[in-house]
Design a protein around this motif. Sequence first.
Motif, mmCIF file in Angstrom:
data_model
loop_
_atom_site.group_PDB
_atom_site.id
_atom_site.type_symbol
_atom_site.label_atom_id
_atom_site.label_comp_id
_atom_site.label_asym_id
_atom_site.label_seq_id
_atom_site.Cartn_x
_atom_site.Cartn_y
_atom_site.Cartn_z
ATOM 1 N N ARG A 5 -56.638 36.449 -57.751
ATOM 2 C CA ARG A 5 -56.583 37.296 -56.558
ATOM 3 C C ARG A 5 -57.575 38.443 -56.693
ATOM 4 N NH1 ARG A 5 -51.940 36.406 -53.396
ATOM 5 N NH2 ARG A 5 -52.196 38.463 -52.447
ATOM 6 N N ALA A 6 -58.242 38.735 -55.586
ATOM 7 C CA ALA A 6 -59.185 39.855 -55.529
ATOM 8 C C ALA A 6 -58.898 40.657 -54.276
ATOM 9 C CB ALA A 6 -60.623 39.366 -55.526
ATOM 10 N N SER A 7 -59.015 41.961 -54.389
ATOM 11 C CA SER A 7 -58.758 42.837 -53.251
ATOM 12 C C SER A 7 -60.023 42.997 -52.417
ATOM 13 C CB SER A 7 -58.273 44.202 -53.742
ATOM 14 O OG SER A 7 -58.073 45.082 -52.652
ATOM 15 N N ILE A 8 -59.865 42.883 -51.097
ATOM 16 C CA ILE A 8 -60.971 43.108 -50.162
ATOM 17 C C ILE A 8 -60.784 44.499 -49.573
ATOM 18 C CG2 ILE A 8 -62.090 42.310 -48.054
ATOM 19 C CD1 ILE A 8 -61.174 39.513 -48.700
ATOM 20 N N PRO A 9 -61.730 45.392 -49.767
ATOM 21 C CA PRO A 9 -61.508 46.807 -49.422
ATOM 22 C C PRO A 9 -61.409 47.102 -47.936
ATOM 23 C CG PRO A 9 -63.774 46.451 -50.141
ATOM 24 C CD PRO A 9 -63.054 45.176 -50.387
ATOM 25 N N ALA A 10 -61.906 46.226 -47.070
ATOM 26 C CA ALA A 10 -61.911 46.509 -45.629
ATOM 27 C C ALA A 10 -61.435 45.284 -44.869
ATOM 28 C CB ALA A 10 -63.306 46.917 -45.167
ATOM 29 N N THR A 11 -61.059 45.497 -43.623
ATOM 30 C CA THR A 11 -60.609 44.401 -42.772
ATOM 31 C C THR A 11 -61.759 43.745 -42.025
ATOM 32 O OG1 THR A 11 -60.163 45.947 -40.954
ATOM 33 C CG2 THR A 11 -58.350 45.453 -42.473
ATOM 34 N N THR A 12 -62.979 44.268 -42.186
ATOM 35 C CA THR A 12 -64.156 43.708 -41.537
ATOM 36 C C THR A 12 -65.283 43.565 -42.557
ATOM 37 O OG1 THR A 12 -64.983 45.890 -40.886
ATOM 38 C CG2 THR A 12 -63.550 44.737 -39.318
ATOM 39 N N PHE A 13 -66.289 42.772 -42.210
ATOM 40 C CA PHE A 13 -67.479 42.626 -43.048
ATOM 41 C C PHE A 13 -68.692 42.534 -42.140
ATOM 42 C CE2 PHE A 13 -65.973 38.413 -42.058
ATOM 43 C CZ PHE A 13 -67.095 37.644 -41.878
ATOM 44 N N SER A 14 -69.825 42.951 -42.666
ATOM 45 C CA SER A 14 -71.065 42.987 -41.877
ATOM 46 C C SER A 14 -72.101 42.053 -42.482
ATOM 47 C CB SER A 14 -71.630 44.406 -41.829
ATOM 48 O OG SER A 14 -70.719 45.293 -41.194
ATOM 49 N N ILE A 15 -72.764 41.289 -41.621
ATOM 50 C CA ILE A 15 -73.829 40.385 -42.036
ATOM 51 C C ILE A 15 -74.951 40.491 -41.012
ATOM 52 C CG2 ILE A 15 -74.483 37.958 -42.286
ATOM 53 C CD1 ILE A 15 -71.891 37.440 -43.610
ATOM 54 N N LYS A 16 -76.144 40.844 -41.485
ATOM 55 C CA LYS A 16 -77.330 40.972 -40.650
ATOM 56 C C LYS A 16 -77.092 41.914 -39.465
ATOM 57 C CE LYS A 16 -79.207 36.446 -41.876
ATOM 58 N NZ LYS A 16 -79.637 35.117 -41.411
ATOM 59 N N GLY A 17 -76.412 43.023 -39.758
ATOM 60 C CA GLY A 17 -76.193 44.029 -38.747
ATOM 61 C C GLY A 17 -75.035 43.775 -37.807
ATOM 62 N N LYS A 18 -74.340 42.641 -37.941
ATOM 63 C CA LYS A 18 -73.208 42.326 -37.085
ATOM 64 C C LYS A 18 -71.914 42.445 -37.883
ATOM 65 C CE LYS A 18 -75.708 39.196 -33.981
ATOM 66 N NZ LYS A 18 -75.737 37.832 -33.393
ATOM 67 N N THR A 19 -70.872 42.941 -37.235
ATOM 68 C CA THR A 19 -69.580 43.154 -37.877
ATOM 69 C C THR A 19 -68.595 42.078 -37.428
ATOM 70 O OG1 THR A 19 -69.968 45.542 -37.965
ATOM 71 C CG2 THR A 19 -67.701 44.791 -38.235
ATOM 72 N N PHE A 20 -67.882 41.514 -38.396
ATOM 73 C CA PHE A 20 -66.912 40.459 -38.138
ATOM 74 C C PHE A 20 -65.574 40.849 -38.770
ATOM 75 C CE2 PHE A 20 -71.129 38.624 -38.464
ATOM 76 C CZ PHE A 20 -71.230 37.849 -37.320
ATOM 77 N N ASN A 21 -64.498 40.320 -38.220
ATOM 78 C CA ASN A 21 -63.162 40.560 -38.758
ATOM 79 C C ASN A 21 -62.784 39.469 -39.739
ATOM 80 O OD1 ASN A 21 -62.614 42.885 -37.174
ATOM 81 N ND2 ASN A 21 -62.094 41.584 -35.423
ATOM 82 N N TYR A 22 -62.005 39.852 -40.750
ATOM 83 C CA TYR A 22 -61.373 38.861 -41.616
ATOM 84 C C TYR A 22 -60.131 38.332 -40.910
ATOM 85 C CZ TYR A 22 -64.221 40.343 -45.619
ATOM 86 O OH TYR A 22 -65.252 40.617 -46.463
ATOM 87 N N PHE A 23 -59.936 37.013 -40.979
ATOM 88 C CA PHE A 23 -58.768 36.385 -40.383
ATOM 89 C C PHE A 23 -57.988 35.643 -41.456
ATOM 90 C CE2 PHE A 23 -61.605 36.925 -36.780
ATOM 91 C CZ PHE A 23 -60.751 37.405 -35.803
ATOM 92 N N ASP A 24 -56.689 35.654 -41.285
ATOM 93 C CA ASP A 24 -55.821 34.972 -42.235
ATOM 94 C C ASP A 24 -56.133 33.477 -42.250
ATOM 95 O OD1 ASP A 24 -53.608 35.160 -44.110
ATOM 96 O OD2 ASP A 24 -52.470 34.006 -42.653
ATOM 97 N N GLY A 25 -56.380 32.936 -43.438
ATOM 98 C CA GLY A 25 -56.675 31.511 -43.563
ATOM 99 C C GLY A 25 -58.144 31.162 -43.608
ATOM 100 N N MET A 26 -59.051 32.155 -43.512
ATOM 101 C CA MET A 26 -60.480 31.866 -43.622
ATOM 102 C C MET A 26 -60.778 31.269 -44.995
ATOM 103 S SD MET A 26 -62.320 35.174 -41.849
ATOM 104 C CE MET A 26 -63.976 34.479 -42.055
ATOM 105 N N LEU A 27 -61.607 30.226 -45.020
ATOM 106 C CA LEU A 27 -61.942 29.540 -46.265
ATOM 107 C C LEU A 27 -63.280 30.028 -46.805
ATOM 108 C CD1 LEU A 27 -60.865 25.884 -45.404
ATOM 109 C CD2 LEU A 27 -59.549 27.671 -46.543
ATOM 110 N N ALA A 28 -63.431 29.912 -48.114
ATOM 111 C CA ALA A 28 -64.649 30.379 -48.767
ATOM 112 C C ALA A 28 -64.836 29.605 -50.065
ATOM 113 C CB ALA A 28 -64.575 31.882 -49.048
#
Length: 315
Positions: free
Chosen positions: A265-288
């Motif tokens: 388990r790793a802690s994610i410090p924010a509920t959003t993330f930014s890629i190429k200047g765009k901000t996206f929300n984390y959603f429950d169940g996202m795969l990586a």
Amino acid sequence: MEATQRTRIFREEALRHHEGTQEEGDLLRISPKWTRWTYWVLLALVLAAALYSLLGTLPEYASGPAMVKVEGRGELTVESPGIVASVEVRPGQRVEAGQPLVRFLSREETATLERIQREFELQLVRVLQNPADEAARQALTSLRAERELAQARQRARTLRAPRAGVVSALKVREGQYVNPGESVASITGDEVRVTLVALLPGGYRPRLEPGKPLRVELNGFSHEYQTFTIQSVGDQILGPNEVRRYLGADHGDAVTLEGPLVVVRASIPATTFSIKGKTFNYFDGMLAQADVRVRTERILVTLIPGLKGALGHED
């Protein structure tokens, strides 16, 4: 005259021309000039490769699937079967604690409550008419308990928000039949915490520890990497079925699992993330896809494993 001409096979003019020429011939050269410096370049490359293989290292990674978990989100289920009578909210709507979300048909519960209420009122009249009637008092007490139970059953036919938050998912519609234990809706509370659950090969468990960096590539965002810090490492090595139960019924089938695994388990410090200047929300169940560097080994040792005892040094 004929004898002299027979002994000379060259003409006089050719002999005189040859005797007067001072130029000498050159050796036959079949190798062009560029082969000289090419040889030295190749030699330098070979020496550099040998030096790099001796001093350079290769990292080894523990890799596996990962899933984003949004904590602070509650799944609401029903305890008894029923048919949805009405849906009172919509996804994304903010609700307060106790607010009705979904109502179920409650004809039987309503009829039972009305019958018990009528009996309770009749028995209450008897007690008021004759306060000394002990049997009437006992019957009234029993009916009061039955009425409270019937009221609780009728209230259970309405699903209410357990706390304030936002409706993140609605999984039923009007007229749908719902089985006991089936998830009906999800409420995301005001205090949300996002974590990443990585499922890494169990053989790497001795090399995994909290504090190590965890590199993550979210599905749908190829070659866009994020780095988090490992918060905890499971003490047990689990099989695929146990891991699916750990992930839950909603997400267990979304991941392809093979072999023994360890949960990281790793802690994610924010509920959003930014890629190429765009901000996206984390959603429950996202795969990586998650990777953790567990050790490094010299390139020469990787090429020639027999040298591990003499040169092998790994971190």
